[in-house]
Design a protein around this motif. Structure first.
Motif, PDB file in Angstrom:
ATOM      1  N   SER A  47       0.835  -1.206   0.000  1.00 16.11           N
ATOM      2  CA  SER A  47       0.000   0.000   0.000  1.00 16.11           C
ATOM      3  C   SER A  47       0.872   1.259   0.000  1.00 16.11           C
ATOM      4  N   ARG A  50       2.366   1.694  -3.485  1.00 11.17           N
ATOM      5  CA  ARG A  50       1.362   2.148  -4.464  1.00 11.17           C
ATOM      6  C   ARG A  50       1.071   3.635  -4.307  1.00 11.17           C
ATOM      7  N   LYS A  51       1.043   4.082  -3.062  1.00 14.35           N
ATOM      8  CA  LYS A  51       0.757   5.501  -2.823  1.00 14.35           C
ATOM      9  C   LYS A  51       1.900   6.411  -3.261  1.00 14.35           C
TER      10      LYS A  51
END
Ligand SMILES: C[S@@+](CC[C@H](N)C(=O)[O-])C[C@H]1O[C@@H](n2cnc3c(N)ncnc32)[C@H](O)[C@@H]1O
Length: 227
Positions: A47, A50-51
Motif C-alpha cells: 500500500s 502504491r501511494k
C-alpha cells in the motif's frame, strides 16, 4: 577472510542460477498473503509503495516474476525491467499480458543503463548485493535515475539481527535448496533501513523511510543532484 573477486563472481553466478532454477516455485512462497503478521506487513508495504505513484518512467531492477511490477504499471508512464533470469521474466510476461513492459535480461553487476528514469525500483534485491559490490550498485542506480528522480527500495530486515556480523565477511553466504533439492549459495545481507538511508544521504540523496515493520521496509530517496 573476504572472498576474492573470482570467488565473489562465482557466488553471484550461483545466485543467478538459484533464481533461474527457482522461478517456477517463486510465487508460491514470495508473497505472504495468507494471514498473520507477515501478511499484514506485506500488504502495508504494498500500500505504501502504491501511494508513492504516479511513477513516471520506471526502471525496475531484479524485478523477478513481476510481483511489484504489477503495482508499478498501474500509474507508471513506462516500465522497463531488468532481471538475469529469462525464466522469471517469462512469468512476469504471462502475469502482465497486454501491458507494455520492456523486458531486459541482464546481470546487474555488469549491466549499464542506456537512459535515465524518473523512478528506479528494487524490491527484495538489496539483501542480495554483497558489501563489496554495494558502491557499484549505488553507482548503477545513480546512473539510472534522472536528477530529481527517485529510488524506491523494498526489502526485508530483522531488527534483532541488524548488527550481526554479516558485513565484510563471507558470513553473508547462505545456502538455499530448490524443491528439486538442488543446492545453491546466495548472498544475504540484512541492512537496517536507517543505515541505508545514511549511506544514501552521504551520496547526495534525500532519503525517507516510508514504512518500517518487523519484517519489511520501504525506503524512498530523491536524487539530490537536481541541486
Ligand atoms: C528475491 S528475488 C526478487 C524479485 C522481485 N523483485 C520480487 O520482489 O518479487 C531476486 C531477483 O533477482 C534476480 N537476480 C539475481 N541475481 C541477479 C543479477 N546478478 N542481476 C539481475 N538480476 C538478478 C533473480 O532472478 C530474482 O528475480
Amino acid at each position: 577472510m573476504d572472498p576474492s573477486d573470482d570467488d565473489l563472481d562465482a557466488l553471484l553466478g550461483e545466485q543467478v542460477a538459484y533464481y533461474r532454477a527457482r522461478a517456477p516455485e517463486y510465487d508460491a512462497t514470495a508473497e505472504p498473503l495468507t494471514g498473520g503478521r507477515e501478511a499484514g506487513e506485506w500488504l502495508a508495504a504494498v500500500s505504501v509503495v502504491r501511494k508513492l505513484g504516479p511513477f513516471g518512467h520506471v526502471l525496475e531492477l531484479a524485478a523477478g516474476t513481476g510481483l511489484w511490477t504489477k503495482h508499478l504499471v498501474e500509474t507508471a508512464t513506462t516500465v522497463t525491467v531488468v532481471d538475469s533470469s529469462p525464466e522469471t521474466i517469462e512469468l512476469s510476461r504471462r502475469r502482465l499480458v497486454d501491458v507494455p513492459v520492456e523486458y531486459i535480461v541482464g546481470d546487474l553487476f555488469d549491466w549499464e543503463p542506456e537512459r535515465q528514469y524518473d523512478t528506479v525500483v528494487f524490491a527484495f534485491w538489496l539483501t542480495h548485493v554483497p558489501p563489496e559490490r554495494l558502491t557499484a550498485f549505488w553507482e548503477l542506480v545513480e546512473a539510472s535515475t534522472r536528477p530529481g528522480g527517485r529510488l524506491i527500495a523494498v526489502d526485508e530486515f530483522t531488527p534483532g539481527l541488524i548488527d550481526a556480523p554479516h558485513v565484510g565477511s563471507e558470513s553473508y553466504i547462505e545456502s538455499r535448496r530448490t524443491r528439486e533439492d538442488r543446492e545453491f549459495r546466495i548472498v544475504k545481507v540484512l541492512r537496517h533501513p536507517d543505515r541505508i538511508a545514511a549511506s544514501l544521504l552521504h551520496r547526495g540523496w534525500r532519503p525517507t523511510v516510508r514504512y518500517q515493520g518487523d519484517k519489511f521496509f520501504v525506503l524512498e530517496a530523491i536524487n539530490g543532484s537536481a541541486g
